[in-house]
Write a protein that holds these residues in place. Structure first.
Motif, short mmCIF file in Angstrom:
data_model
loop_
_atom_site.label_atom_id
_atom_site.label_comp_id
_atom_site.label_asym_id
_atom_site.label_seq_id
_atom_site.Cartn_x
_atom_site.Cartn_y
_atom_site.Cartn_z
N ARG A 88 0.69 -1.03 -0.01
CA ARG A 88 0.05 -0.08 -0.02
C ARG A 88 0.83 1.04 -0.08
NH1 ARG A 88 -3.38 2.23 -0.77
NH2 ARG A 88 -4.69 2.76 0.89
N VAL A 89 2.18 0.99 0.18
CA VAL A 89 2.99 2.19 0.26
C VAL A 89 4.24 1.88 -0.79
CG1 VAL A 89 2.75 2.99 2.35
CG2 VAL A 89 4.14 1.30 2.38
N SER A 90 4.88 2.89 -1.31
CA SER A 90 6.04 2.83 -2.26
C SER A 90 7.35 2.82 -1.57
CB SER A 90 6.01 3.67 -3.43
OG SER A 90 4.87 3.59 -4.07
N GLY A 91 8.41 2.21 -1.87
CA GLY A 91 9.52 2.13 -1.13
C GLY A 91 10.47 0.92 -1.57
N TYR A 92 11.35 0.35 -0.70
CA TYR A 92 12.15 -0.88 -0.78
C TYR A 92 11.97 -1.58 0.05
CZ TYR A 92 14.78 2.37 -4.26
OH TYR A 92 14.86 3.44 -5.07
N LEU A 93 12.14 -2.89 -0.14
CA LEU A 93 11.76 -3.94 0.97
C LEU A 93 13.02 -3.99 1.87
CD1 LEU A 93 9.63 -6.15 1.69
CD2 LEU A 93 11.42 -7.85 0.57
N HIS A 94 12.77 -3.97 3.13
CA HIS A 94 13.94 -3.80 3.98
C HIS A 94 13.92 -5.15 4.38
CE1 HIS A 94 16.28 -2.41 7.39
NE2 HIS A 94 15.54 -3.18 8.09
N ALA A 95 13.09 -5.94 4.65
CA ALA A 95 13.53 -7.41 5.05
C ALA A 95 12.08 -8.04 5.01
CB ALA A 95 14.01 -7.59 6.66
N TRP A 96 12.23 -9.66 4.82
CA TRP A 96 11.42 -10.34 4.73
C TRP A 96 11.15 -11.61 5.92
CZ3 TRP A 96 12.60 -15.30 3.84
CH2 TRP A 96 13.39 -15.59 2.84
N TYR A 97 10.34 -11.73 6.94
CA TYR A 97 10.38 -12.78 7.46
C TYR A 97 9.68 -14.11 7.54
CZ TYR A 97 11.88 -8.40 9.66
OH TYR A 97 12.85 -7.32 9.85
N LYS A 205 7.16 -13.04 -3.45
CA LYS A 205 7.45 -12.79 -4.99
C LYS A 205 8.18 -11.33 -4.81
CE LYS A 205 3.48 -14.97 -7.05
NZ LYS A 205 2.64 -14.67 -8.25
N THR A 206 9.01 -11.21 -3.72
CA THR A 206 9.88 -10.17 -3.36
C THR A 206 11.18 -10.32 -2.65
OG1 THR A 206 9.92 -7.77 -2.89
CG2 THR A 206 8.80 -9.37 -1.37
N ASP A 207 11.98 -9.47 -2.72
CA ASP A 207 13.36 -9.71 -1.96
C ASP A 207 13.84 -8.60 -1.32
OD1 ASP A 207 15.43 -11.31 -0.83
OD2 ASP A 207 15.67 -12.32 -2.75
N VAL A 208 14.83 -8.55 -0.53
CA VAL A 208 15.44 -7.49 0.06
C VAL A 208 15.95 -6.51 -1.02
CG1 VAL A 208 17.19 -6.70 1.64
CG2 VAL A 208 15.98 -8.78 2.17
N GLY A 209 15.56 -5.31 -0.91
CA GLY A 209 16.37 -4.28 -1.80
C GLY A 209 15.19 -4.06 -2.81
N ALA A 210 14.15 -4.84 -3.04
CA ALA A 210 13.54 -4.83 -4.34
C ALA A 210 12.63 -3.47 -4.34
CB ALA A 210 12.49 -6.01 -4.53
N LEU A 211 12.44 -2.89 -5.47
CA LEU A 211 11.59 -1.85 -5.60
C LEU A 211 10.31 -1.96 -5.55
CD1 LEU A 211 11.29 1.52 -5.73
CD2 LEU A 211 11.53 0.92 -8.48
#
Length: 405
Positions: A88-97, A205-211
């Motif tokens: 719901r917000v734009s940015g970069y993925l910091h971490a996934w758990y 379907k995402t990873d750390v640092g992904a836009l």
């Protein structure tokens, strides 16, 4: 001279005539006996031929099959609840758990998004709120003073009203800025991606640092969470069986990878519409999967036990006669003559058929009738009815022969 007299004597002549008459009578008797014997033989042959011309048939009595009729159809398993998780917000993925296959609880953290732009917008909104609060306090003090001076007739009514209106405007500005701060705080909360319910992560379907671009379901999801404690089963039922599909009906599921295991499913509802392309009714069932033996998206065979039409009679398919007069069945009347009945087939079960109309439960149906059999032809019922017993046994086993969609 004496010899000639002896030959010509009357006694000698009469003797010769008598002998000739006896010989003729014997010959006539022999001929008459032969004629009579041949006549008797011809009559016996005619009687035997006529008897052999009467076909010997095997009969059986049609019967009702069991109260339920099996039906096996392919089905597809789906999660009871499946939720794709979008940003719901734009940015970069910091971490996934949580990775795929992780069992999560409601509210458990899946990932965190860094949103520097949003953070700056929130700080600006909070500063605007503080500024509007300060202006609102100043306007309140000014309006109060001008109201006091109005009571002393030091200022005009117009000037006092202007200060009061300015206070109201400043209060509205404060409320607007407060709403903007709350909106940005709500967006800040979306930096934390959490599980909406207890379930299993079925996609990451995402990873750390992904836009990450903020979306509303149009872009690829970041995670997918499914509740697989119960599964939905979707089955397309042919139109001919749609009338007996009702809520509360139970079914048994089997899957190829677990041979010998059966799972009980409960029907929930249908889409109440026949698909024009396939002529089928979409049926939804639920099956308990607390043991985790079933997987979403897999193929399954759904075994229905459909209520059978109590009016239908079952006979072997070999008893049907296909002629230009339509579908018929031959039965033996009370006078042992064949009667051809026009029948209507309710359900084709392969080696057996259900007859909707044209037969009575006490009819003696001829199994495998001769092609030349016509209305009113005499028939002979086979002694012992071995074939008829076999036909009856085949009907009795109809309930164990599943129908396939």
């Amino acid at each position: 001279m004496s010899n000639e007299v002896e030959i010509k004597s009357p006694a000698r002549v009469r003797g010769l005539r008598l002998i000739g008459s006896v010989v003729v009578l014997i010959a006539v008797g022999i001929v008459a006996s032969g004629i009579v014997s041949r006549a008797h033989a011809r009559q016996a042959l005619t009687t035997w031929t006529n008897a052999q011309a009467v076909p010997t048939v095997v009969t059986f009595t049609p019967r009702h099959i069991d109260a339920t009729q099996p039906l096996i159809l392919p089905g597809t398993l789906a999660a009871q609840v499946n939720a794709p998780i979008y940003a719901r917000v734009s940015g970069y993925l910091h971490a996934w758990y949580a990775d795929i296959g992780t069992h999560v609880k409601a509210g458990q953290l899946l990932g965190v998004i860094d949103t520097p732009d949003l953070d700056q917008q929130l700080q600006q909104a909070q500063a605007d709120l503080q500024n509007s609060i300060a202006n609102e306090k100043l306007a309140a003090t000014t309006a109060r003073r001008w109201t006091e001076m109005l009571s002393q007739n030091s200022v005009s009514q117009q000037e006092s009203d202007e200060k009061t209106s300015d206070l109201i405007a400043k209060q509205a500005t404060v409320q607007a800025n407060q709403a903007n701060v709350r909106r940005l705080l709500a967006l800040e909360s979306f930096k934390r991606l959490t599980a909406p319910f207890d379930g299993v992560v079925t996609a990451r379907k995402t990873d750390v640092g992904a836009l990450i671009d903020a979306g509303s379901g149009t872009g690829p999801e970041l995670f997918a969470v499914s509740d697989v404690r119960k599964l939905r089963v979707y089955v397309s039922v042919p139109q001919i069986d749609a009338a007996v599909i009702k809520p509360g009906l139970t079914a048994t599921l089997t899957v190829p990878e677990r041979p010998g295991m059966k799972f009980t499913a409960q029907m929930v509802d249908t889409d109440s519409a026949i698909a024009p392309a396939s002529g089928t009714l979409l049926v939804q069932l639920t099956v308990d999967n607390s043991a985790g033996l079933l997987f979403t998206g897999e193929y399954t065979r759904v075994h229905f036990a459909l209520p059978d039409d109590s009016q239908a009679l079952t006979i072997p398919a070999s008893a049907l006669i296909f002629r230009r007069d339509g579908l018929q069945v031959a039965v033996v009347g009370k006078d042992n003559r064949a009667q051809l009945r026009t029948v209507t087939v309710a359900t084709d079960l392969g080696s057996q058929v259900e007859i909707a109309s044209g037969l009575q439960p006490d009819d003696r149906v001829i199994d495998s009738p001769p092609d030349s059999l016509a209305q009113g032809d005499p028939v002979r019922i086979a002694t012992g009815q071995a074939g008829g017993n076999a036909a009856a046994a085949a009907i009795a086993q109809t309930a164990s022969e599943p129908a396939h969609g």
